[in-house]
Design an enzyme around this catalytic site. Structure first.
Site, PDB file in Angstrom:
ATOM      1  N   CYS A 168       0.785  -1.094   0.014  1.00  0.00           N
ATOM      2  CA  CYS A 168       0.220  -0.134  -0.137  1.00  0.00           C
ATOM      3  C   CYS A 168       0.814   1.320   0.043  1.00  0.00           C
ATOM      4  O   CYS A 168       2.212   1.101   0.063  1.00  0.00           O
ATOM      5  CB  CYS A 168      -0.712  -0.078   1.245  1.00  0.00           C
ATOM      6  SG  CYS A 168      -1.549  -1.432   1.517  1.00  0.00           S
ATOM      7  N   ARG A 194       1.823   1.791  -6.113  1.00  0.00           N
ATOM      8  CA  ARG A 194       2.014   1.011  -4.830  1.00  0.00           C
ATOM      9  C   ARG A 194       0.698  -0.093  -4.408  1.00  0.00           C
ATOM     10  O   ARG A 194       0.756  -0.885  -4.050  1.00  0.00           O
ATOM     11  CB  ARG A 194       2.223   1.380  -3.821  1.00  0.00           C
ATOM     12  CG  ARG A 194       3.756   2.239  -3.722  1.00  0.00           C
ATOM     13  CD  ARG A 194       3.887   3.100  -2.534  1.00  0.00           C
ATOM     14  NE  ARG A 194       4.493   1.896  -1.493  1.00  0.00           N
ATOM     15  CZ  ARG A 194       5.597   1.243  -1.295  1.00  0.00           C
ATOM     16  NH1 ARG A 194       6.459   1.628  -2.063  1.00  0.00           N
ATOM     17  NH2 ARG A 194       5.749   0.429  -0.268  1.00  0.00           N
ATOM     18  N   TRP A 235      -3.818  -1.709  -1.470  1.00  0.00           N
ATOM     19  CA  TRP A 235      -3.893  -3.201  -2.373  1.00  0.00           C
ATOM     20  C   TRP A 235      -4.297  -4.217  -1.428  1.00  0.00           C
ATOM     21  O   TRP A 235      -3.476  -4.778  -0.478  1.00  0.00           O
ATOM     22  CB  TRP A 235      -2.347  -3.264  -2.642  1.00  0.00           C
ATOM     23  CG  TRP A 235      -2.371  -4.451  -3.638  1.00  0.00           C
ATOM     24  CD1 TRP A 235      -2.319  -4.147  -4.819  1.00  0.00           C
ATOM     25  CD2 TRP A 235      -1.871  -5.666  -3.445  1.00  0.00           C
ATOM     26  NE1 TRP A 235      -1.945  -5.218  -5.574  1.00  0.00           N
ATOM     27  CE2 TRP A 235      -1.746  -6.460  -4.822  1.00  0.00           C
ATOM     28  CE3 TRP A 235      -1.492  -6.650  -2.155  1.00  0.00           C
ATOM     29  CZ2 TRP A 235      -1.366  -7.800  -4.634  1.00  0.00           C
ATOM     30  CZ3 TRP A 235      -1.144  -7.957  -2.592  1.00  0.00           C
ATOM     31  CH2 TRP A 235      -1.271  -8.522  -3.712  1.00  0.00           C
ATOM     32  N   ASN A 277       0.705  -0.059   5.921  1.00  0.00           N
ATOM     33  CA  ASN A 277       1.099  -0.861   4.901  1.00  0.00           C
ATOM     34  C   ASN A 277       1.716  -2.035   5.452  1.00  0.00           C
ATOM     35  O   ASN A 277       2.712  -2.055   5.993  1.00  0.00           O
ATOM     36  CB  ASN A 277       1.773   0.027   4.109  1.00  0.00           C
ATOM     37  CG  ASN A 277       2.641  -0.718   2.961  1.00  0.00           C
ATOM     38  OD1 ASN A 277       2.378  -1.929   2.775  1.00  0.00           O
ATOM     39  ND2 ASN A 277       3.879  -0.580   2.720  1.00  0.00           N
ATOM     40  N   GLY A 278       1.071  -3.368   5.171  1.00  0.00           N
ATOM     41  CA  GLY A 278       1.693  -4.492   5.464  1.00  0.00           C
ATOM     42  C   GLY A 278       0.452  -5.540   6.285  1.00  0.00           C
ATOM     43  O   GLY A 278      -0.577  -5.211   5.805  1.00  0.00           O
ATOM     44  N   GLU A 302      11.891 -12.272 -20.018  1.00  0.00           N
ATOM     45  CA  GLU A 302      11.484 -10.937 -19.661  1.00  0.00           C
ATOM     46  C   GLU A 302      10.350 -10.332 -20.410  1.00  0.00           C
ATOM     47  O   GLU A 302       9.324  -9.840 -20.137  1.00  0.00           O
ATOM     48  CB  GLU A 302      12.344  -9.942 -19.680  1.00  0.00           C
ATOM     49  CG  GLU A 302      12.310  -8.312 -19.198  1.00  0.00           C
ATOM     50  CD  GLU A 302      11.635  -8.208 -17.710  1.00  0.00           C
ATOM     51  OE1 GLU A 302      11.551  -9.005 -16.988  1.00  0.00           O
ATOM     52  OE2 GLU A 302      11.157  -7.081 -17.718  1.00  0.00           O
ATOM     53  N   LYS A 352       6.596  -9.260 -19.341  1.00  0.00           N
ATOM     54  CA  LYS A 352       6.194  -7.966 -19.504  1.00  0.00           C
ATOM     55  C   LYS A 352       4.702  -8.034 -20.199  1.00  0.00           C
ATOM     56  O   LYS A 352       3.804  -7.528 -19.666  1.00  0.00           O
ATOM     57  CB  LYS A 352       6.825  -7.098 -20.585  1.00  0.00           C
ATOM     58  CG  LYS A 352       8.491  -6.751 -20.179  1.00  0.00           C
ATOM     59  CD  LYS A 352       8.106  -5.613 -19.382  1.00  0.00           C
ATOM     60  CE  LYS A 352       8.018  -5.821 -17.638  1.00  0.00           C
ATOM     61  NZ  LYS A 352       9.247  -5.916 -16.990  1.00  0.00           N
ATOM     62  N   GLU A 359       1.957  -9.366 -17.686  1.00  0.00           N
ATOM     63  CA  GLU A 359       1.676  -8.531 -16.780  1.00  0.00           C
ATOM     64  C   GLU A 359       0.828  -7.278 -17.104  1.00  0.00           C
ATOM     65  O   GLU A 359      -0.108  -6.876 -16.603  1.00  0.00           O
ATOM     66  CB  GLU A 359       3.193  -7.760 -16.257  1.00  0.00           C
ATOM     67  CG  GLU A 359       3.710  -8.307 -15.268  1.00  0.00           C
ATOM     68  CD  GLU A 359       4.889  -7.478 -14.829  1.00  0.00           C
ATOM     69  OE1 GLU A 359       5.937  -7.339 -15.817  1.00  0.00           O
ATOM     70  OE2 GLU A 359       5.175  -6.990 -13.736  1.00  0.00           O
ATOM     71  N   HIS A 370      10.473 -30.443 -26.190  1.00  0.00           N
ATOM     72  CA  HIS A 370      10.393 -31.244 -25.268  1.00  0.00           C
ATOM     73  C   HIS A 370       8.835 -30.827 -24.396  1.00  0.00           C
ATOM     74  O   HIS A 370       8.903 -31.166 -23.122  1.00  0.00           O
ATOM     75  CB  HIS A 370      11.606 -31.123 -24.136  1.00  0.00           C
ATOM     76  CG  HIS A 370      12.793 -31.284 -24.634  1.00  0.00           C
ATOM     77  ND1 HIS A 370      13.194 -32.751 -24.687  1.00  0.00           N
ATOM     78  CD2 HIS A 370      13.803 -30.586 -25.285  1.00  0.00           C
ATOM     79  CE1 HIS A 370      14.344 -32.740 -25.606  1.00  0.00           C
ATOM     80  NE2 HIS A 370      14.823 -31.761 -25.650  1.00  0.00           N
ATOM     81  N   LYS A 411       3.983  -2.270  -7.106  1.00  0.00           N
ATOM     82  CA  LYS A 411       5.353  -1.989  -7.697  1.00  0.00           C
ATOM     83  C   LYS A 411       6.305  -2.519  -6.547  1.00  0.00           C
ATOM     84  O   LYS A 411       7.389  -3.309  -7.149  1.00  0.00           O
ATOM     85  CB  LYS A 411       5.582  -0.605  -7.516  1.00  0.00           C
ATOM     86  CG  LYS A 411       6.822  -0.017  -7.970  1.00  0.00           C
ATOM     87  CD  LYS A 411       6.946  -0.060  -9.446  1.00  0.00           C
ATOM     88  CE  LYS A 411       8.357   0.077  -9.998  1.00  0.00           C
ATOM     89  NZ  LYS A 411       8.713  -0.622 -11.246  1.00  0.00           N
TER      90      LYS A 411
HETATM   91  C1  F6R Z   1       8.075  -6.916 -13.273  1.00  0.00           C
HETATM   92  C2  F6R Z   1       8.133  -6.359 -12.310  1.00  0.00           C
HETATM   93  C3  F6R Z   1       8.245  -7.218 -10.834  1.00  0.00           C
HETATM   94  C4  F6R Z   1       9.525  -6.982 -10.226  1.00  0.00           C
HETATM   95  C5  F6R Z   1       9.663  -7.859  -8.913  1.00  0.00           C
HETATM   96  C6  F6R Z   1      11.024  -7.623  -7.967  1.00  0.00           C
HETATM   97  O1  F6R Z   1       7.859  -5.739 -14.347  1.00  0.00           O
HETATM   98  O2  F6R Z   1       8.166  -5.289 -11.886  1.00  0.00           O
HETATM   99  O3  F6R Z   1       8.501  -8.602 -11.259  1.00  0.00           O
HETATM  100  O4  F6R Z   1      10.490  -7.188 -10.939  1.00  0.00           O
HETATM  101  O5  F6R Z   1       8.467  -7.472  -7.934  1.00  0.00           O
HETATM  102  O6  F6R Z   1      11.000  -6.245  -7.481  1.00  0.00           O
HETATM  103  P1  F6R Z   1      12.030  -5.535  -7.031  1.00  0.00           P
HETATM  104  O7  F6R Z   1      13.187  -5.586  -8.313  1.00  0.00           O
HETATM  105  O8  F6R Z   1      11.885  -4.384  -6.544  1.00  0.00           O
HETATM  106  O9  F6R Z   1      12.658  -6.258  -5.910  1.00  0.00           O
END
Ligand code: F6R
Length: 617
Positions: free
Chosen positions: A2, A27, A84, A110-111, A490, A494, A497, A513, A612
């Site tokens: 959050c 967030r 969140w 937040n938590g 990656e 992307k 997501e 496989h 995030k």
């Molecule tokens: C993907 C993304 C997440 C973060 C993951 C790790 O676009 O943003 O998969 O890479 O949550 O986050 P950090 O790097 O902040 O530990």
């Protein structure tokens, strides 16, 4: 996951809070709320001078903002929260702030309060009345119980009683000149300014007002007034701490004319990568003082262990390959969430590297704590100055990509890859496994990378056309090998997501496989196949997929016109060294996901269900 913001000072703060929440919306974004100490129109002998006003609403911040237009809702002390959901659906009632029974005290959090059920049961027996299904609501009621100790004392009791994680801020009509906060494993910083002081989950929330910050450590409590900050240890002793200054500016936390933060951040990559090289790479020499390691220590390394989650994990996979190739040190890569539960082997000659954009990911934090307890030296690679992982590591290598607001990582990924390249080269040079000529050649090519990324961005329109033609496919397989594999993983991450389409990143050699069974006319195969030792092999994989009616989109090196015979769509990336092409191939893949998601009408900056920084397990 959050977002928290709070202010006490001389300015009217409703707009400060709402603006800060909008900057924190990445967030968490399922509901939001603010609470302010407002002048009481009925103030007199029997009514206090200030009253508590709360506005909260389910949905995006805009929904809450629409309810807060009343000019009487204003004051110079307030708290705000964007949620969140973890416990309880994203409804108005469950949105923060949460009150105590007396309705004099308000709390944001937040938590997760892991022992909330037990605490709630006890509080209900004592007569407290709960309104929401949240774990957080036990906090105002617990504070109410201990208010005889003052607002700060009550917060200190909460820190003793709750299990789990939290950044908490509270205000009360009984203590109108103060705000109190506490931190238990969730990010909380203090922003300092002449016109007042702030609590926030993250710096972008208050960058508009200050660049001076104080970090708060676990189990510390804080009292803010208009012009003072007091930090207390777990034992209640006063703590002295120097503030730090950040060089991020507010425009880096704004869209600056781009439609979305994600697009802006993709386009900022030449700058982010250049900034990450700056100060480390100059005149053909590489300097890595921040590592804090003597050549002797580096020569003694028998293993490097890298841990990370999500996108950062993909940067780790590139790190493994370059460190092994250039420095001949064995590298293990683990997902942070797996590492801590698998009883890993660590010794003092093992270097432990944690890669984390936010520096707050709880699994990564837990993994470094595990490694530290086993005696490893910890190096953090992070984008956020003063983040928890940065503070808990022996050395920190900052990626200088600037704040990343879009929920999915883009510019911080290429900055992480750049750090991995620099580190691999640095170790290789010290261990004398890389010749001076080769070293110089790679360095020269690294210096060209920002321009090559720019060249790709200048052709974003070509990617958009491919996305416009392919966004209706329902199954995407991204294939790569060696350095192309992390880019494939990656690229798929992307896409899923931000577009919510099923996508897999796969080692091309593994197609036969299993995944080839998925291939049909609804499948698009994205082949990451710049000129390298495995180009021909991936080409064969694509032909096999084509024979099964899949549509093919290939990323190839500039000048490869032959691919047009096999691929339905192709995009040429500038030529580079084999080890470096991942930092280029990922850029068209980011753009591709972006344009597909836009075609589907998705919110790319705040995709559903994601946050995030993942500060809960
Ligand atoms: C993907 C993304 C997440 C973060 C993951 C790790 O676009 O943003 O998969 O890479 O949550 O986050 P950090 O790097 O902040 O530990």
């Amino acid at each position: 996951m959050c977002g928290i913001i709070a202010y006490i000072g001389t300015k009217n703060c409703k707009n400060i809070l709402i603006d800060g929440l909008k900057r924190l919306e990445y967030r968490g974004y399922d509901s939001a709320g603010i609470a302010l100490l407002c002048p009481n129109p009925k103030a007199g002998t029997s009514s206090p001078a200030l009253e508590l006003k709360i506005i909260k609403e389910a949905g995006k911040i805009k929904a809450m903002e629409e309810q807060s237009v009343d000019p009487l809702i204003n004051g110079t002390c307030g708290i705000g929260h964007t949620r969140w959901a973890t416990h309880g659906a994203p409804t108005r009632v469950n949105a923060h702030p949460h009150m105590d029974c007396s309705e004099k005290l308000d709390v944001i959090h937040n938590g997760i309060v892991e022992n909330y059920a037990e605490l709630k049961e006890g509080l209900i027996k004592e007569g407290h009345r709960f309104k929401s299904e949240t774990d957080t609501e036990v906090i105002p009621h617990l504070m109410e119980k201990y208010m005889k100790k003052g607002l700060l004392g009550a917060m200190q009791e909460v820190v003793k009683k709750i299990k789990g994680s939290g950044a908490i801020v509270a205000l009360s009509t009984e203590y109108p000149d103060e705000l109190v906060g506490a931190r238990i494993s969730s990010p909380l910083i203090v922003g300092l300014s002449k016109e007042g002081n702030y609590f926030a989950s993250d710096m972008p929330a208050v960058l508009k007002h200050t660049k001076n910050f104080l970090v708060i450590n676990d189990y510390e409590t804080v009292r803010l007034t208009e012009d003072t900050v007091e930090i207390f240890s777990r034992e209640g002793k006063i703590v002295t701490r120097e503030p730090f200054k950040v060089d991020w500016n507010i425009s880096s936390a704004e869209k600056s004319g781009y439609e979305d933060f994600m697009l802006k951040e993709i386009f900022e990559q030449p700058f982010g990568v250049k900034e990450t090289m700056r100060g480390r790479l100059s005149d053909g020499e590489l300097d890595f003082d921040e590592l804090n390691m003597s050549p002797d220590q580096i020569n003694r390394l028998n293993k490097v262990q890298i841990i990370a989650c999500g996108t950062s994990f993909h940067a780790a996979l590139i790190g493994k390959q370059v460190i092994e190739k250039w420095a001949k040190i064995p590298v293990e890569v683990d997902l942070s969430s797996e590492y801590r539960y698998r009883d890993p082997l660590v010794d003092k000659n093992c270097l432990f590297i944690a890669i984390t954009q936010s520096g707050e990911t709880i699994d990564t934090l837990a993994a470094i704590r595990e490694a530290r307890s086993k005696g490893a030296k910890i190096v953090a690679i992070t984008n956020v100055v003063g983040s928890t992982v940065a503070r808990e590591s022996d050395s920190v290598i900052y990626t200088h990509a600037g704040p990343e607001i879009g929920v999915c990582a883009s510019k911080t990924f290429t900055a992480q890859i750049m750090v991995m390249y620099l580190m691999g080269l640095y170790f290789g040079r010290i261990k004398k496994h890389i010749s001076k000529d080769r070293f110089q050649k790679i360095i020269r090519e690294l210096e060209n990378i920002p321009d090559k990324i720019q060249k790709i961005l200048d052709r974003a329109g070509e990617i958009k056309i491919i996305a416009d033609k392919t966004f209706k496919f329902t199954c995407f397989l991204f294939l790569g090998r060696i350095f192309g594999l992390p880019a494939a993983l990656e690229g798929a991450l992307k896409l899923k997501e931000i577009s919510y389409i099923h996508a897999e990143g796969y080692p091309a050699g593994e197609m036969k496989h299993g995944p080839i069974a998925l291939t049909d006319a609804k499948t698009i195969i994205v082949g990451i196949m710049p000129d390298d030792q495995v180009y021909e092999k991936i080409l064969s994989n694509l032909q096999e997929a084509k024979a099964r009616k899949a549509t093919i989109f290939s990323l190839v090196t500039e000048g490869n016109e032959k691919i047009k015979k096999y691929a339905d769509y192709s995009f040429q990336i500038p030529g580079t060294l084999e080890e470096l092409h991942a930092i280029l191939t990922i850029v068209p893949l980011q753009l591709y996901s972006y344009y597909i998601a836009k075609n589907l009408g998705r919110d790319v900056d705040q995709p559903r269900n994601l946050a995030k920084s993942v500060t809960v397990e």
